[in-house]
Write an enzyme that holds these catalytic residues in place. Structure first.
Site, PDB file in Angstrom:
ATOM      1  NE  ARG A  11      -4.118   1.825   0.953  1.00  0.00           N
ATOM      2  CZ  ARG A  11      -5.097   2.161   0.119  1.00  0.00           C
ATOM      3  NH1 ARG A  11      -5.093   1.762  -1.144  1.00  0.00           N
ATOM      4  NH2 ARG A  11      -6.117   2.868   0.548  1.00  0.00           N
TER       5      ARG A  11
ATOM      6  CB  THR B 138      -8.989  -0.435  -7.636  1.00  0.00           C
ATOM      7  OG1 THR B 138      -8.913   0.763  -6.871  1.00  0.00           O
ATOM      8  CG2 THR B 138      -8.297  -1.563  -6.926  1.00  0.00           C
TER       9      THR B 138
ATOM     10  CB  THR C 270      -5.696   0.918  -6.481  1.00  0.00           C
ATOM     11  OG1 THR C 270      -6.543   1.994  -6.838  1.00  0.00           O
ATOM     12  CG2 THR C 270      -5.085   1.215  -5.119  1.00  0.00           C
TER      13      THR C 270
ATOM     14  CG  ASN D 161      -7.945   6.668  -4.593  1.00  0.00           C
ATOM     15  OD1 ASN D 161      -8.771   5.785  -4.346  1.00  0.00           O
ATOM     16  ND2 ASN D 161      -8.057   7.880  -4.136  1.00  0.00           N
TER      17      ASN D 161
ATOM     18  N   GLY E 193     -13.490   0.758  -5.427  1.00  0.00           N
ATOM     19  CA  GLY E 193     -13.475   1.663  -4.274  1.00  0.00           C
ATOM     20  C   GLY E 193     -14.266   1.072  -3.116  1.00  0.00           C
TER      21      GLY E 193
HETATM   22  N1  GLY Z   1      -8.257   3.284  -3.433  1.00  0.00           N
HETATM   23  C1  GLY Z   1      -9.315   2.413  -3.148  1.00  0.00           C
HETATM   24  C2  GLY Z   1      -9.038   1.502  -2.014  1.00  0.00           C
HETATM   25  O1  GLY Z   1      -7.895   1.234  -1.735  1.00  0.00           O
HETATM   26  O2  GLY Z   1      -9.956   1.051  -1.382  1.00  0.00           O
END
Ligand code: GLY
Length: 607
Positions: A123, A415, A433, A435, A508
């Site tokens: 992440r 994503t 992703t 985002n 999302g």
């Molecule tokens: N950017 C979307 C998520 O990580 O949930």
């Protein structure tokens, strides 16, 4: 360009597939019922939706060229991790709206050799200069767009660290071989699909603001124009159209540096300098030190059980795994199979479960390095017993009356997802992703790398919704070095201790409910994985308080839901599921028809 398994299925393999698929879907039934169902349910003349079926391994992703890159690794003798890493790099080229080097994600791996399950967390991380109120003006108001479309929206990217670490620890092929298809696609180009051309057009105003993004993704309207693309007037340039070849020389160069130097070639040296310089303005949102310090975390997957099937998914900083299991724990007490797929009763129960889960999400979830997430409580069956009392099976409960529960006593749209299985039993389920679509829209000049806007996944101010309408509080406040809360839900389902299905989706906030329905469709409603990915979906996220549905539910069903007190809104489609399944020696693959560019690509075993 979908593959059709019918061409590779002899009559006997069809019969075998029918039997095996049946065993797969009707695990909870008595053998007699299962046999009867076999005749009607898996006769391929009766199934509307069909998975691809092969005998040597399977890759499913949102872009058929990336799936093919993965299959090429399997064919070369590589394992599922080699294939997944090839897909991850290829998607950065052919699916620029979500595939990435400049974003981050999560990868679940079942390693057949060690029989272990790991969750790689790559992440994005908030830079050292980030601060809690960085998106607020002096009066405490949220500055519109700062967390989504500016250099301050960019988190430290994790994808290159994650993909290369997965390969080093669980792969078998050299990085140069695995990254080669991506380099070829970037340097020689690929034909822009109608879907991608449309996305470029929709996002034009975000993309055209950045000179390096214009150079990467725009063309001269008049081919005799000589101005450099990053300097032409906007009226002289346009986005790519369907069928035109998109060549990404800078991206090919960056991929080649990574191929030669590994992740270091991205996080230090010229690529890192170009990323940092691209974001620099009056101050420096991201520094060389931020990039050099990026680290992938190896985590233990979160685990649950649903009607005898073991669920493995992503722990925090994703909320996905926890709330998927929490909702399944709630739904397990209802006979969904009897209520039926798409029935008002099933939709109501899923919506009410989601309402409770998303209320807890807003209160309790954040980066576990910064907040104590009551994970064991949230996923415990006993907490589900307590929560279930709040569900009225006949009537919706307004979100205003639903607050986060207290799980502590029980402590003991853009994503993309890809899934891979190989013949040795290795499995990968990966969601990563930028985002929002094309992330921040900022290409780091000279690298071809589109940068994320993942900082918007933090709660920029308690109670103020993010781009997905999600609210959060202190647990997900911005802090330097912290990972923003995610909804990404890569999943591996295990039956009898063996990997059965790998699946996941973009979307999302809607990822968790999309994956939930996919699992319920297979386990409760006996759908094959292609049908499970195709039927209409619903979503509820506590706030705003309405059920969002795709087109395809009957007006009668919607009226029944309204009579239970729900507000129902028909809105655009949600999620794009990518699933692979193993049953015996057969591999099934299904790509969500909501993105026609996706395809499962499998290989056959050499006999
Ligand atoms: N950017 C979307 C998520 O990580 O949930």
């Amino acid at each position: 360009m979908k593959q059709h398994h019918l061409s590779i299925r002899s009559k006997s393999s069809v019969a075998l597939a029918i039997t095996l698929l049946l065993q797969t879907s009707c695990w909870a039934q008595t053998p007699a019922t299962a046999t009867n169902t076999a005749v009607t349910r898996y006769d391929n003349t009766l199934e509307i939706f069909q998975p691809v079926i092969r005998t040597g391994g399977m890759v499913a992703s949102e872009q058929h060229l990336a799936s093919s890159a993965g299959a090429e690794m399997l064919r070369a003798g590589g394992n599922a991790v080699d294939a997944a890493v090839a897909v991850g790099f290829a998607l950065a080229v052919v699916l620029p709206n979500a595939g990435n080097l400049g974003g981050g994600g999560f990868m679940l791996i079942h390693d057949a050799k060690t029989k272990s399950n790991v969750a790689l967390d790559f992440r994005e991380i908030a830079p050292a200069n980030a601060s809690r109120d960085m998106y607020l003006d002096t009066s405490g108001k949220v500055i519109e767009g700062k967390s989504t479309r500016t250099p301050y929206s960019v988190g430290i990217p994790g994808s290159v660290a994650g993909l290369t670490q997965a390969l080093a620890e669980h792969g078998s092929l050299p990085l140069a071989q695995v990254i080669a298809p991506a380099i070829k696609l970037a340097s020689e180009g690929f034909a822009v699909s109608p879907v991608l051309a449309e996305l470029f057009l929709i996002q034009r105003t975000h993309l055209e603001r950045w000179p390096a993004t214009r150079a990467a993704f725009f063309k001269h309207i008049d081919s005799s124009q000589t101005c450099a693309l990053d300097q032409c007037p906007l009226s002289a340039i346009r986005t790519y159209q369907a069928g035109e070849k998109l060549v990404q020389k800078d991206l090919a160069q960056t991929l080649t540096i990574i191929s030669n130097q590994g992740a270091q070639g991205f996080y230090t040296g010229t690529v890192a300098e170009k990323i940092v310089n691209s974001l620099k303005g009056a101050d420096q949102p991201l520094t060389l030190a931020d990039l050099a310090q990026y680290k992938t975390e190896v985590r233990k997957p979160v685990e649950g059980q649903y009607r005898g099937v073991q669920i493995l998914s992503m722990p925090p900083p994703s909320s996905g795994g926890i709330h998927l299991i929490q909702m399944l724990n709630l739904l397990e007490r209802y006979p969904l199979k009897q209520y039926g797929s798409g029935s008002a009763q099933s939709i109501h129960l899923m919506a009410e479960s989601a309402r409770l889960a998303y209320a807890d999400r807003a209160e309790h979830l954040g980066d576990p390095a910064f907040v104590k997430v009551p994970q064991a409580g949230l996923i415990s069956k006993k907490y589900a017993d307590e929560l279930s009392v709040k569900i009225n099976p006949q009537r919706m409960t307004p979100s205003a009356q639903v607050k986060a529960g207290n799980p502590v006593p029980y402590e003991s749209d853009q994503t993309t997802h890809f899934s891979v299985m190989d013949a040795q039993g290795n499995v990968v389920s990966c969601t990563y992703t930028l985002n929002l679509s094309f992330g921040s829209g900022i290409v780091a000049a000279g690298t071809g790398v589109l940068l994320n806007n993942e900082m918007d996944d933090f709660s920029v101010k308690p109670g103020v919704p993010n781009a997905f309408g999600l609210v959060g509080g202190d647990a997900n406040a911005v802090a330097p070095g912290k990972r923003p809360l995610s909804s990404m839900t890569p999943v591996i389902l295990m039956r009898d201790g063996k990997p059965w299905i790998a699946t996941g989706s973009p979307g999302g906030a809607r990822i968790i409910t999309t994956v939930l329905q996919n699992i319920v469709n297979v386990i409760d409603f006996d759908m094959n994985i292609a049908e499970a990915a195709s039927v209409p979906r619903m979503h509820h996220q506590w706030t705003p308080d309405f059920i969002r549905v795709e087109r395809g539910y009957s007006p009668d069903t919607i009226k029944l839901l309204e009579s239970m007190g729900h507000t129902v809104k028909v809105m655009p489609t949600m999620g794009r599921i990518q699933t692979v399944q193993r049953t015996g020696n057969l591999f099934m693959g299904a790509s969500d028809p909501r993105n026609p560019d996706g395809a499962p690509v499998g290989i056959d075993q050499n006999k």
